[in-house]
Design a protein around this motif. Structure first.
Motif, mmCIF file in Angstrom:
data_model
loop_
_atom_site.group_PDB
_atom_site.id
_atom_site.type_symbol
_atom_site.label_atom_id
_atom_site.label_comp_id
_atom_site.label_asym_id
_atom_site.label_seq_id
_atom_site.Cartn_x
_atom_site.Cartn_y
_atom_site.Cartn_z
ATOM 1 N N SER A 177 0.850 -1.111 -0.271
ATOM 2 C CA SER A 177 -0.079 -0.104 0.007
ATOM 3 C C SER A 177 0.844 1.385 -0.024
ATOM 4 O O SER A 177 1.803 1.627 0.922
ATOM 5 C CB SER A 177 -0.655 0.023 1.303
ATOM 6 N N THR A 184 0.073 4.390 0.362
ATOM 7 C CA THR A 184 -0.168 5.408 1.228
ATOM 8 C C THR A 184 0.571 4.834 2.544
ATOM 9 O O THR A 184 0.806 5.795 3.282
ATOM 10 C CB THR A 184 -1.738 5.499 1.521
ATOM 11 N N LEU A 185 0.405 3.700 2.954
ATOM 12 C CA LEU A 185 0.862 3.176 4.238
ATOM 13 C C LEU A 185 2.233 3.360 4.440
ATOM 14 O O LEU A 185 3.122 3.875 5.192
ATOM 15 C CB LEU A 185 0.466 1.778 4.421
ATOM 16 N N GLY A 212 0.788 12.884 4.365
ATOM 17 C CA GLY A 212 0.667 11.345 3.603
ATOM 18 C C GLY A 212 -0.622 10.659 4.443
ATOM 19 O O GLY A 212 -1.402 9.984 3.378
ATOM 20 N N GLY A 247 -3.741 9.156 5.864
ATOM 21 C CA GLY A 247 -5.208 9.342 5.638
ATOM 22 C C GLY A 247 -5.954 8.971 7.152
ATOM 23 O O GLY A 247 -6.665 8.102 7.192
ATOM 24 N N LYS A 288 -11.039 -1.760 5.295
ATOM 25 C CA LYS A 288 -10.189 -2.365 4.128
ATOM 26 C C LYS A 288 -10.419 -4.071 4.175
ATOM 27 O O LYS A 288 -10.502 -4.524 3.116
ATOM 28 C CB LYS A 288 -8.708 -2.072 4.353
ATOM 29 N N TRP A 345 -8.811 5.179 -4.581
ATOM 30 C CA TRP A 345 -8.024 4.656 -3.305
ATOM 31 C C TRP A 345 -7.159 3.415 -3.726
ATOM 32 O O TRP A 345 -7.538 2.430 -4.332
ATOM 33 C CB TRP A 345 -8.837 4.306 -2.369
ATOM 34 N N ASN A 379 -11.696 9.315 -1.791
ATOM 35 C CA ASN A 379 -10.131 9.316 -1.524
ATOM 36 C C ASN A 379 -9.600 8.739 -2.855
ATOM 37 O O ASN A 379 -9.958 7.532 -3.422
ATOM 38 C CB ASN A 379 -9.947 8.282 -0.265
ATOM 39 N N TYR A 383 -16.201 7.597 4.166
ATOM 40 C CA TYR A 383 -16.201 9.189 4.636
ATOM 41 C C TYR A 383 -17.566 9.905 4.498
ATOM 42 O O TYR A 383 -17.636 10.959 4.314
ATOM 43 C CB TYR A 383 -15.531 9.793 3.446
ATOM 44 N N LYS A 441 -12.940 6.670 10.308
ATOM 45 C CA LYS A 441 -12.615 7.901 9.806
ATOM 46 C C LYS A 441 -13.619 8.851 10.681
ATOM 47 O O LYS A 441 -13.192 9.789 11.218
ATOM 48 C CB LYS A 441 -12.886 8.245 8.413
ATOM 49 N N TYR A 474 -9.022 15.054 2.046
ATOM 50 C CA TYR A 474 -7.863 15.030 1.197
ATOM 51 C C TYR A 474 -7.949 16.232 0.265
ATOM 52 O O TYR A 474 -9.384 16.408 -0.226
ATOM 53 C CB TYR A 474 -7.848 13.810 0.444
ATOM 54 N N ARG A 531 -1.636 13.662 -3.672
ATOM 55 C CA ARG A 531 -2.738 13.644 -2.580
ATOM 56 C C ARG A 531 -2.148 14.420 -1.286
ATOM 57 O O ARG A 531 -1.325 13.864 -0.758
ATOM 58 C CB ARG A 531 -3.379 12.409 -2.407
HETATM 59 N N1 GLU Z 1 -7.223 5.471 3.760
HETATM 60 C C1 GLU Z 1 -6.064 5.822 4.169
HETATM 61 C C2 GLU Z 1 -5.070 6.558 3.114
HETATM 62 O O1 GLU Z 1 -5.667 6.469 2.018
HETATM 63 C C3 GLU Z 1 -5.149 5.066 5.207
HETATM 64 C C4 GLU Z 1 -3.948 4.264 4.571
HETATM 65 C C5 GLU Z 1 -4.506 3.102 3.871
HETATM 66 O O2 GLU Z 1 -5.054 2.210 4.455
HETATM 67 O O3 GLU Z 1 -4.441 3.076 2.621
HETATM 68 O O4 GLU Z 1 -4.134 7.184 3.427
#
Ligand code: GLU
Ligand code: PMP
Length: 399
Positions: free
Chosen positions: A13, A15-16, A36, A38, A100, A124, A174, A206, A238, A324, A374
């Protein structure tokens, strides 16, 4: 070691990964502004934390029913009725370890090798990879900023094939923060009604973070006839600042819910007992903290959009949901950094900001559009201001 092919089909991922990088730099003492992550910067509201503590003391520390405790299912049923006028029964609800995980269970329960899943882009990060892991093919509908980053009924009609398994709708979205209204959902629903084999996954995570006086609408509220083939996904992360508690849920047709439960019984068994009790309080308890957090996010959204639009070469869509913004930085591509590196794409731009300006953001390529990046404004106003100043200076230093 020879790993399974499926692992090579996907990436970690992004984002993580960015969030982890920013946190690691902070741990080394570097003053990074992290746009960064979310995840809400607020603490889980006190009444919810107390419910979690009480759950431990009362002995809710054992295995739970796979699909979730009855009191949590009842709280979800009450929420769906109260907020959306939708009726569900306990056997139409499955609680998982975060939304998720709910989305993952859906993909695993539905997708056959070669099935197509329609994903509006920008998307996303986890949607395409979850589809790939299940052996499916993501089919993207590219949305346009001028159309508010929303798909049109016509685009949807063209994307549907006999192999389409489901469409993922995510409003507020997202990474764009774009939000569909009831009329737009009704028009999309009209197309879906013509194609009975297409299911719908509505990722409503969201729903409570919505601005400018807009009212959230769920696709089933807009088109009730879609209910038998729609999976509504939501969670505590969220809305209630509960990302670490890992509570997500799906409301949908009994047959699919029972398939998801069967798979979950062989993977995680159940969402954490303590977190489930806290989620009951989140859904049934007072909602004042949610409103306060929402109002604070809206203030930040207004500020950040204005700041970004004031920067040369940056154009930022005024998003009206989630936390975001998704500005277009592509006018800066082709420029050179003070250390002589040419910025060719969103990854170069994000790397430049992290290295030179100590600002973390997620490159748009991770969400399916390389022109953008983002920024999450789930950080304090003070940090947002600091980050905006740094980005502004970094842009001025480009040649
Ligand atoms: N949903 C958040 C993001 O997009 C958390 C990280 C993830 O689980 O992707 O940043
Ligand atoms: N859907 C979207 C669109 C998200 O941004 C997130 C946040 N990572 C999720 C689902 C999953 O959230 P969680 O697993 O924390 O419930």
């Amino acid at each position: 070691m020879k790993l399974a092919d499926r692992v090579n089909k996907i990436q970690p991922s992004p984002t993580l990964a960015i969030d982890a990088k920013a946190k690691a730099l902070k741990a080394q003492g570097v003053d990074v502004v992290g746009f960064g992550a979310g995840e809400p910067d607020f603490d889980t509201p006190a009444n919810i934390r107390e419910a979690g503590k009480a759950a431990i003391d009362k002995g809710f520390t054992r295995y739970m029913a796979v699909a979730g405790a009855d009191d949590l299912k009842d709280a979800i049923i009450a929420k769906m009725k109260r907020d959306h006028g939708l009726e569900y029964t306990r056997d139409e609800i499955s609680v998982a370890c975060g939304a998720k995980h709910s989305l993952y269970n859906i993909a695993q329960a539905l997708i056959q090798e070669g099935d197509e899943v329609i994903i509006p882009a920008p998307y996303w990060v986890s949607y395409p990879d979850q589809v790939l892991l299940a052996g499916g093919t993501p089919v993207f509908i590219k949305t346009d900023e001028k159309a508010g980053f929303k798909i049109s009924p016509d685009q949807l009609e063209k994307a549907i094939t006999p192999k389409t398994k489901y469409l993922i709708m995510n409003s507020p979205c997202n990474p764009t923060g774009s939000t569909y209204n009831k009329e737009e959902l009704a028009a999309i629903g009209k197309v879906l009604l013509k194609h009975e084999h297409v299911l719908v996954v509505a990722d409503d995570i969201y729903e409570r973070l919505i601005y400018d006086g807009l009212k959230f609408c769920n696709i089933v509220e807009a088109v009730p006839a879609l209910k038998p083939r729609t999976m509504v996904v939501n969670g505590a992360s969220k809305t209630y600042a509960m990302t670490g508690w890992r509570i997500g849920y799906t409301c949908g047709p009994k047959e699919l819910i029972s398939a998801m439960n069967k798979m979950q019984s062989q993977s995680t068994s159940n969402a954490t007992s303590i977190a489930q009790k806290a989620a009951v309080e989140a859904l049934n308890g007072p909602q004042g903290e949610v409103d306060k957090m929402r109002a604070e996010f809206e203030k930040r959204r207004t500020y950040i959009v204005e700041r970004l639009n004031g920067m040369p070469g940056v154009s930022c869509f005024k998003s009206n949901g989630a936390f975001y913004v998704f500005p277009d930085f592509s006018a800066l591509y082709g420029k050179t950094t003070p250390s002589g590196k040419k910025i060719e794409n969103s990854s170069d731009f994000a790397a430049y900001l992290l290295e030179d300006a100590k600002v973390a953001l997620v490159p748009g390529v991770a969400f399916g559009d390389d022109r953008y990046a983002r920024l999450s404004y789930a950080i304090s106003m003070e940090n947002i201001k600091k980050g905006m100043d740094r980005i502004e200076d970094a842009i001025k230093n480009l040649k």
